[in-house]
Design an enzyme around this catalytic site. Structure first.
Site, PDB file in Angstrom:
ATOM      1  CB  CYS A 162      15.297  -9.140   1.499  1.00  0.00           C
ATOM      2  SG  CYS A 162      15.438  -9.375  -0.418  1.00  0.00           S
ATOM      3  CD  GLU A 187       0.168  -1.245   3.089  1.00  0.00           C
ATOM      4  OE1 GLU A 187       0.437  -2.282   2.204  1.00  0.00           O
ATOM      5  OE2 GLU A 187       0.505  -1.530   4.259  1.00  0.00           O
ATOM      6  CB  SER A 207       8.047  -7.574   7.999  1.00  0.00           C
ATOM      7  OG  SER A 207       6.606  -7.779   8.140  1.00  0.00           O
TER       8      SER A 207
HETATM    9  P1  NAD Z   1       5.624  -5.599   5.344  1.00  0.00           P
HETATM   10  O1  NAD Z   1       5.713  -6.954   6.126  1.00  0.00           O
HETATM   11  O2  NAD Z   1       5.040  -4.478   6.165  1.00  0.00           O
HETATM   12  O3  NAD Z   1       4.548  -5.436   4.068  1.00  0.00           O
HETATM   13  C1  NAD Z   1       4.362  -6.674   3.177  1.00  0.00           C
HETATM   14  C2  NAD Z   1       3.131  -6.893   2.748  1.00  0.00           C
HETATM   15  O4  NAD Z   1       2.475  -7.436   3.945  1.00  0.00           O
HETATM   16  C3  NAD Z   1       2.458  -5.690   2.329  1.00  0.00           C
HETATM   17  O5  NAD Z   1       1.728  -5.975   0.957  1.00  0.00           O
HETATM   18  C4  NAD Z   1       1.431  -5.497   3.585  1.00  0.00           C
HETATM   19  O6  NAD Z   1       0.137  -4.911   3.167  1.00  0.00           O
HETATM   20  C5  NAD Z   1       1.388  -6.622   4.201  1.00  0.00           C
HETATM   21  N1  NAD Z   1       1.467  -6.545   5.637  1.00  0.00           N
HETATM   22  C6  NAD Z   1       1.927  -5.773   6.272  1.00  0.00           C
HETATM   23  N2  NAD Z   1       1.822  -5.863   7.748  1.00  0.00           N
HETATM   24  C7  NAD Z   1       0.920  -6.893   7.824  1.00  0.00           C
HETATM   25  C8  NAD Z   1       0.291  -7.607   8.840  1.00  0.00           C
HETATM   26  N3  NAD Z   1       0.625  -7.489  10.060  1.00  0.00           N
HETATM   27  N4  NAD Z   1      -0.544  -8.818   8.611  1.00  0.00           N
HETATM   28  C9  NAD Z   1      -1.002  -8.771   7.377  1.00  0.00           C
HETATM   29  N5  NAD Z   1      -0.476  -8.248   6.224  1.00  0.00           N
HETATM   30  C10 NAD Z   1       0.501  -7.284   6.512  1.00  0.00           C
HETATM   31  O7  NAD Z   1       6.992  -5.494   4.469  1.00  0.00           O
HETATM   32  P2  NAD Z   1       7.759  -4.273   4.073  1.00  0.00           P
HETATM   33  O8  NAD Z   1       8.101  -3.288   5.141  1.00  0.00           O
HETATM   34  O9  NAD Z   1       6.726  -3.551   2.947  1.00  0.00           O
HETATM   35  O10 NAD Z   1       9.069  -4.864   3.526  1.00  0.00           O
HETATM   36  C11 NAD Z   1      10.119  -4.873   3.892  1.00  0.00           C
HETATM   37  C12 NAD Z   1      10.426  -6.292   4.655  1.00  0.00           C
HETATM   38  O11 NAD Z   1      10.357  -7.212   3.474  1.00  0.00           O
HETATM   39  C13 NAD Z   1      11.630  -6.545   5.373  1.00  0.00           C
HETATM   40  O12 NAD Z   1      11.572  -7.264   6.419  1.00  0.00           O
HETATM   41  C14 NAD Z   1      12.597  -7.328   4.339  1.00  0.00           C
HETATM   42  O13 NAD Z   1      13.434  -7.990   4.900  1.00  0.00           O
HETATM   43  C15 NAD Z   1      11.475  -8.154   3.736  1.00  0.00           C
HETATM   44  N6  NAD Z   1      11.723  -8.659   2.242  1.00  0.00           N
HETATM   45  C16 NAD Z   1      12.041  -9.973   2.077  1.00  0.00           C
HETATM   46  C17 NAD Z   1      12.657 -10.583   0.989  1.00  0.00           C
HETATM   47  C18 NAD Z   1      12.969 -11.707   0.676  1.00  0.00           C
HETATM   48  O14 NAD Z   1      13.180 -12.329  -0.245  1.00  0.00           O
HETATM   49  N7  NAD Z   1      13.098 -12.584   1.795  1.00  0.00           N
HETATM   50  C19 NAD Z   1      12.703  -9.580  -0.336  1.00  0.00           C
HETATM   51  C20 NAD Z   1      11.979  -8.344   0.019  1.00  0.00           C
HETATM   52  C21 NAD Z   1      11.773  -8.013   1.270  1.00  0.00           C
END
Ligand code: NAD
Length: 456
Positions: free
Chosen positions: A239, A134, A184
């Site tokens: 990541c 979002e 995350s």
């Molecule tokens: P985020 O978890 O906040 O958001 C990711 C998605 O999950 C979004 O679409 C969001 O709407 C949804 N979301 C967020 N919190 C939620 C919750 N509590 N319940 C349900 N849905 C939820 O992640 P971000 O801040 O957008 O991205 C950064 C994170 O992503 C870092 O932790 C990074 O390490 C990780 N990441 C991992 C990889 C990998 O391949 N391992 C790649 C890129 C990013």
């Protein structure tokens, strides 16, 4: 949201019967359209997400490589066959799609991650519903429009927007068969559990703490440059960022050179020429990062480069943090245990390679790691003994090309099949096995055979 799933469900009826060759043609056109619009996509990412233009192009390119790999889907999906496995009997197995599939993506790679999932899902014959972050949904919208321009029929890919409510909708909808998640830990564990409990396949890529091991025999200049680039590039919001360095033996003396190189990086808005790193994604994220830096100081780490008070002229209210280095960090500290996801490098010391390996293997995350050395035997020992899914030898960010898969492990991943490559194809398909009996002689038995068929 319901309309999006219904549209994908309807589209599946004809898309699942569309030939692989036609799907391949769409991928070729999609690839071409992305290439032609590379600059436009990168500009949109920079504007919306904040990363530098060159980094935004890298974001698109790493996704484009998956599109290119999917242009070869007919070969990737080849099945297995045995003729004459029993008398007059042949068996073949082949991959069939699952139905409507979905992905939920993070803010940090708004092009690459949707391109890790959409092309694989749809060339395998599924339709797809994607919920981009979002915080920067614009690039995903542009990509889906480009896909449509490439000839992908309406309904094959639908985009839904929102945060938790949209996530729950995907996890609970009975018509969605599989979910790809990147983000995350908190969200990833929740989505894995809720989606699996509802009988869906889920692949969940989560947080990381990637360690770089610096051996004293490494090429010092190259190693420090690689480390600085991998720790602070994209403001540390990758990541696979090398967020943790372990200096072994005499390499511990390289810390002041590292600090000098890091302090020379230019922090500014992503579109300003010459910028090395832009802002972090939000004020909340900035506050979280500042809090983790302070926790390191409070717990006894040495702040040898402090980027906390940086102000960028013209963008005084921007979410900027300059490159920051914490030295003398110990595994028990919060700044070591938690993912920082900002331009902060935490540095530990080890007397031996064994000690460095033990530090990394005791960390719960297993996304990636890298060693810098000029000794083949050292590198080999490291790759054999380290418990991480992706290992670089003199490669700081070892994200595999799509003929392989993105194989993060332990605390960084939940699921069975990884993203893209062969594992991506496995994730988005199931296997159907057909056993056929066509008797050589068209004999009609006068009496039914009731004994168990033994297929000899
Ligand atoms: P985020 O978890 O906040 O958001 C990711 C998605 O999950 C979004 O679409 C969001 O709407 C949804 N979301 C967020 N919190 C939620 C919750 N509590 N319940 C349900 N849905 C939820 O992640 P971000 O801040 O957008 O991205 C950064 C994170 O992503 C870092 O932790 C990074 O390490 C990780 N990441 C991992 C990889 C990998 O391949 N391992 C790649 C890129 C990013």
């Amino acid at each position: 949201m319901e309309a999006a799933v219904n549209s994908s469900k309807e589209a599946y009826k004809s898309w699942s019967k569309t030939s692989l060759i036609s799907k391949q043609q769409i991928m070729f056109k999609f690839q071409n359209i992305i290439k032609t619009n590379m600059k436009k996509l990168a500009e949109s990412i920079t504007l919306e997400q904040g990363k530098t233009l060159i980094d935004a192009e890298g974001d698109v390119l790493r996704g484009l490589q998956v599109v290119e790999h999917c242009c070869g889907m007919p070969s990737l999906q080849l099945g297995e066959a045995l003729s004459g496995v029993a008398k007059d009997m042949d068996i073949h197995s082949y991959r069939v799609p699952l139905g409507v599939t979905a992905s939920i993506t993070p803010f940090n790679f708004p092009a690459m991650i949707p391109l890790w999932t959409i092309p694989v899902a749809i060339t395998c014959g599924n339709t797809h519903v994607i919920k981009p972050s979002e915080r920067d949904p614009g690039t995903c919208m542009m990509l889906v429009e480009m896909l449509s321009e490439a000839g992908c029929p309406p309904g094959v890919v639908n985009v839904i927007h929102g945060a938790h409510e949209a996530v729950d909708f995907i996890c609970d909808h009975p018509d969605i068969k599989a979910i790809s998640f990147v983000g995350s830990d908190q969200a990833g564990k929740y989505i894995y559990e809720r989606g699996s409990a509802n009988g869906k396949r889920v692949q969940s890529n989560m947080g990381a703490k990637n360690h770089g091991v610096i051996m004293p025999d490494a090429n010092k200049g190259n190693t420090l440059n690689q480390l600085v680039g991998a720790a602070f590039g994209a403001a540390g919001q990758r990541c696979m960022a090398l967020s943790t360095a372990v200096f072994v033996g005499e390499a511990q003396e390289w810390m002041s050179d590292l600090t000098k190189r890091a302090s020379e990086l230019k922090v500014n808005a992503g579109h300003v020429p010459g910028t090395d790193l832009g802002p972090v994604i939000s004020p909340q994220s900035k506050n979280r990062i500042l809090d983790l830096i302070q926790s390191g100081v409070d717990e006894g780490a040495k702040l040898i480069l402090d980027g906390r008070n940086l102000v960028v002229k013209g963008y005084e209210k921007g979410n900027f943090i300059g490159p920051t280095i914490l030295a003398d960090v110990k595994p028990g500290m919060r700044c070591y245990k938690e993912e920082i996801f900002g331009p902060v490098l935490v540095c530990l010391s080890a007397d031996t390679l064994d000690e460095a390996i033990s530090i990394i293997n005791n960390n719960p995350y297993g996304n990636g790691t890298a060693i810098f050395t000029n000794n083949g035997a050292t590198a080999r020992k490291f790759t054999q003994e380290i418990d991480c899914g992706q290992v670089g030898v003199n490669v700081p960010i070892p994200v595999p090309l799509p003929m392989f898969s993105f194989t993060g492990s332990r605390g960084s991943f939940r699921g069975d099949s990884h993203f893209y490559g062969k594992q991506g194809v496995h994730f988005y398909t199931q296997v159907k096995t057909v056993t056929q009996l066509w008797r050589e002689t068209d004999v009609t038995h006068s009496k039914a055979a009731v004994a168990m068929p033994v297929m000899q």
